[in-house]
Design a protein around this motif. Sequence first.
Motif, PDB file in Angstrom:
ATOM      1  N   VAL A   1       0.873  -1.179   0.000  1.00 19.06           N
ATOM      2  CA  VAL A   1       0.000   0.000   0.000  1.00 19.06           C
ATOM      3  C   VAL A   1       0.909   1.228   0.000  1.00 19.06           C
ATOM      4  N   THR A   2       0.827   2.021  -1.071  1.00 19.38           N
ATOM      5  CA  THR A   2       1.682   3.212  -1.145  1.00 19.38           C
ATOM      6  C   THR A   2       0.927   4.401  -0.555  1.00 19.38           C
ATOM      7  N   ALA A   3       1.015   4.521   0.756  1.00 17.28           N
ATOM      8  CA  ALA A   3       0.296   5.578   1.488  1.00 17.28           C
ATOM      9  C   ALA A   3       1.232   6.712   1.870  1.00 17.28           C
ATOM     10  N   ILE A   4       2.384   6.745   1.224  1.00 21.93           N
ATOM     11  CA  ILE A   4       3.367   7.800   1.474  1.00 21.93           C
ATOM     12  C   ILE A   4       2.964   9.019   0.648  1.00 21.93           C
ATOM     13  N   VAL A   5       3.354  10.215   1.085  1.00 26.84           N
ATOM     14  CA  VAL A   5       2.979  11.410   0.333  1.00 26.84           C
ATOM     15  C   VAL A   5       4.184  11.929  -0.460  1.00 26.84           C
ATOM     16  N   GLY A   6       3.954  12.240  -1.735  1.00 35.94           N
ATOM     17  CA  GLY A   6       4.983  12.889  -2.547  1.00 35.94           C
ATOM     18  C   GLY A   6       5.787  11.943  -3.428  1.00 35.94           C
TER      19      GLY A   6
ATOM     20  N   ASN B   1       4.207  18.823 -10.537  1.00 36.61           N
ATOM     21  CA  ASN B   1       4.100  18.145  -9.255  1.00 36.61           C
ATOM     22  C   ASN B   1       5.140  18.636  -8.247  1.00 36.61           C
ATOM     23  N   ALA B   2       6.395  18.747  -8.714  1.00 35.62           N
ATOM     24  CA  ALA B   2       7.468  19.158  -7.793  1.00 35.62           C
ATOM     25  C   ALA B   2       7.251  20.599  -7.331  1.00 35.62           C
ATOM     26  N   ALA B   3       6.882  21.480  -8.259  1.00 38.67           N
ATOM     27  CA  ALA B   3       6.645  22.888  -7.883  1.00 38.67           C
ATOM     28  C   ALA B   3       5.499  22.955  -6.885  1.00 38.67           C
ATOM     29  N   ASN B   4       4.492  22.136  -7.110  1.00 44.58           N
ATOM     30  CA  ASN B   4       3.358  22.124  -6.191  1.00 44.58           C
ATOM     31  C   ASN B   4       3.776  21.593  -4.819  1.00 44.58           C
ATOM     32  N   GLU B   5       4.537  20.489  -4.810  1.00 49.33           N
ATOM     33  CA  GLU B   5       4.957  19.931  -3.504  1.00 49.33           C
ATOM     34  C   GLU B   5       5.720  20.975  -2.694  1.00 49.33           C
ATOM     35  N   LYS B   6       6.641  21.664  -3.378  1.00 50.91           N
ATOM     36  CA  LYS B   6       7.461  22.653  -2.656  1.00 50.91           C
ATOM     37  C   LYS B   6       6.599  23.847  -2.234  1.00 50.91           C
ATOM     38  N   ALA B   7       5.751  24.315  -3.146  1.00 56.74           N
ATOM     39  CA  ALA B   7       4.911  25.478  -2.829  1.00 56.74           C
ATOM     40  C   ALA B   7       3.963  25.147  -1.672  1.00 56.74           C
ATOM     41  N   VAL B   8       3.402  23.956  -1.688  1.00 54.57           N
ATOM     42  CA  VAL B   8       2.470  23.587  -0.610  1.00 54.57           C
ATOM     43  C   VAL B   8       3.230  23.504   0.717  1.00 54.57           C
ATOM     44  N   SER B   9       4.460  22.987   0.685  1.00 53.11           N
ATOM     45  CA  SER B   9       5.181  22.912   1.959  1.00 53.11           C
ATOM     46  C   SER B   9       5.496  24.330   2.455  1.00 53.11           C
ATOM     47  N   LEU B  10       5.768  25.262   1.550  1.00 51.05           N
ATOM     48  CA  LEU B  10       5.984  26.662   1.980  1.00 51.05           C
ATOM     49  C   LEU B  10       4.694  27.263   2.535  1.00 51.05           C
ATOM     50  N   PHE B  11       3.578  26.942   1.885  1.00 50.36           N
ATOM     51  CA  PHE B  11       2.281  27.455   2.370  1.00 50.36           C
ATOM     52  C   PHE B  11       1.955  26.854   3.740  1.00 50.36           C
ATOM     53  N   LEU B  12       2.247  25.557   3.899  1.00 50.25           N
ATOM     54  CA  LEU B  12       1.958  24.893   5.183  1.00 50.25           C
ATOM     55  C   LEU B  12       2.805  25.476   6.317  1.00 50.25           C
ATOM     56  N   SER B  13       3.999  25.989   5.959  1.00 49.96           N
ATOM     57  CA  SER B  13       4.781  26.634   7.026  1.00 49.96           C
ATOM     58  C   SER B  13       4.560  28.155   7.014  1.00 49.96           C
ATOM     59  N   GLU B  14       3.501  28.578   6.359  1.00 52.30           N
ATOM     60  CA  GLU B  14       3.045  29.980   6.347  1.00 52.30           C
ATOM     61  C   GLU B  14       4.122  30.957   5.858  1.00 52.30           C
ATOM     62  N   LYS B  15       4.908  30.490   4.872  1.00 53.64           N
ATOM     63  CA  LYS B  15       5.939  31.371   4.299  1.00 53.64           C
ATOM     64  C   LYS B  15       5.435  32.064   3.042  1.00 53.64           C
ATOM     65  N   ILE B  16       4.398  31.540   2.424  1.00 55.80           N
ATOM     66  CA  ILE B  16       3.811  32.174   1.237  1.00 55.80           C
ATOM     67  C   ILE B  16       2.295  32.204   1.400  1.00 55.80           C
ATOM     68  N   ARG B  17       1.631  32.977   0.519  1.00 57.57           N
ATOM     69  CA  ARG B  17       0.169  33.032   0.586  1.00 57.57           C
ATOM     70  C   ARG B  17      -0.446  32.045  -0.401  1.00 57.57           C
ATOM     71  N   PHE B  18      -1.739  31.850  -0.258  1.00 50.83           N
ATOM     72  CA  PHE B  18      -2.430  30.820  -1.035  1.00 50.83           C
ATOM     73  C   PHE B  18      -2.199  30.975  -2.548  1.00 50.83           C
ATOM     74  N   LEU B  19      -2.404  32.197  -3.062  1.00 44.22           N
ATOM     75  CA  LEU B  19      -2.300  32.367  -4.517  1.00 44.22           C
ATOM     76  C   LEU B  19      -0.861  32.245  -5.023  1.00 44.22           C
ATOM     77  N   ASP B  20       0.112  32.379  -4.108  1.00 45.98           N
ATOM     78  CA  ASP B  20       1.508  32.194  -4.517  1.00 45.98           C
ATOM     79  C   ASP B  20       1.747  30.763  -5.006  1.00 45.98           C
ATOM     80  N   ILE B  21       0.939  29.821  -4.530  1.00 42.84           N
ATOM     81  CA  ILE B  21       1.114  28.427  -4.983  1.00 42.84           C
ATOM     82  C   ILE B  21       0.978  28.392  -6.512  1.00 42.84           C
ATOM     83  N   TYR B  22      -0.060  29.054  -7.033  1.00 37.90           N
ATOM     84  CA  TYR B  22      -0.251  29.076  -8.495  1.00 37.90           C
ATOM     85  C   TYR B  22       0.898  29.800  -9.190  1.00 37.90           C
TER      86      TYR B  22
END
Length: 403
Positions: free
Chosen positions: A118-123, A346-367
């Motif tokens: 079962v591949t339940a790992i993220v990323g 995918n990679a840009a999203n993974e990195k952007a989401v991790s920055l958003f999760l640590s509140e370093k960027i805002r939501f629209l910065d992900i796009y």
Amino acid sequence: MLYISFKQYIQHGGCLHNGKGYDMKNVAIIGSTGSIGTQTLEIARANKDINICALSCGSNIELIEKQAREFKPDIVGVWSREDAGRLKLALADMDITVVWGMDGLIQIAEYKTSDILVTAIVGMIGIRPTIAAIKAGKDIALANKETLVTAGHIIMPLAGECGVSILPVDSEHSAIFQSLQGNKHGDIAKILLTASGGPFRGKDREFLKNVTLSDALKHPNWSMGRKITIDSATMVNKGLEVIEAKWLFHVPPENIQVVVQPQSIIHSMVEYKDGAVIAQLGTPDMKLPIQYALFYPDRRYLAGDRLDFEKLTSIAIEKPDMDTFLGLRFAYEAIEKGGSMPTVLNAANEKAVSLFLSEKIRFLDIYEIIRECMDRHRVIENPDIDSILETEKCVYDYIESRW
Ligand code: NAD
Ligand code: MG
């Protein structure tokens, strides 16, 4: 194996199955402490013919210790050497091997006695272990969509060569898989992939400028890990799922239509050439697709809420807003450009989401981050695993230098 399975499907009388029969099912899990991992263990708890033989997680050593004590696997893995040392001490009274790092993850993935991983790992970290498991002849219950998004062109043919089944765990893909049973691949007109629309459905860009992390983490229907919850809010998740569906079901993107179904009751549908639409419906509960993947083609009793058609007055359908929620648009573009472009998305999203999760960027910065990374990338055709991982690294380095 789904990719070539429709040939097999017809040959084997409507059973997308590699023909292995099991009495006791030996299951390995990578990512056992997360949302999918813990729900997989709930299924194991309820089904005495599942033996958990191998478990791994990132760093939640308290929980994996508890899981190891309850399920008594032969081997457990964590990411860092230090955590492995601590876990080894904590499990000193038990006969369990403790491994760590990528080598450990691969040992878990290809563990000798397991039947299914079962591949339940993220990323994208799931790529190497998934490939190792396929080469070792293990069936895959695939939740880790990032692996298929970036390396689907390698994984699906490899699964075919190795004769292993790739069984979807993602709820939409499980619904599609269920809706395909008893039908021929050549009769598919299109896949209707449903989306809930996430917490910001119906909102405009102006609204999205000021949303907070806690707003984005409030998914209306599903309780999931943090990364996929943010992906649902941006609709990047749905974009990744379009790419995932393309690989799993061998259907071109123009025949994959996303429809918003805000209640998450219809989990996805298949339209056939005679106009018939077959759907799988149910309450939003990931245990159903996990269990279906583990016991396919059998169905087992699963405790939980049922849909109540006396109370259900309507099932709403809307068109996705691809101008506000750019995740879907990016995915169709990445498929069209092909090669390494889905990896960049995918990679840009993974990195952007991790920055958003640590509140370093805002939501629209992900796009904005994804857009910029995709714009500056020169596509590598048919990338091998090293090129995929090198592309991921370049994207990460670029984002770190800019944000
Ligand atoms: P999660 O964040 O809840 O769990 C992730 C798991 O991966 C954890 O056990 C964590 O310890 C482990 N992990 C992270 N880094 C690791 C590393 N370096 N080495 C070993 N293990 C590591 O995530 P989730 O929500 O369970 O999602 C898992 C996957 O399933 C994702 O690809 C997601 O897109 C997909 N998925 C999840 C859901 C859901 O309902 N949660 C639904 C569909 C698809
Ligand atoms: Mg999904």
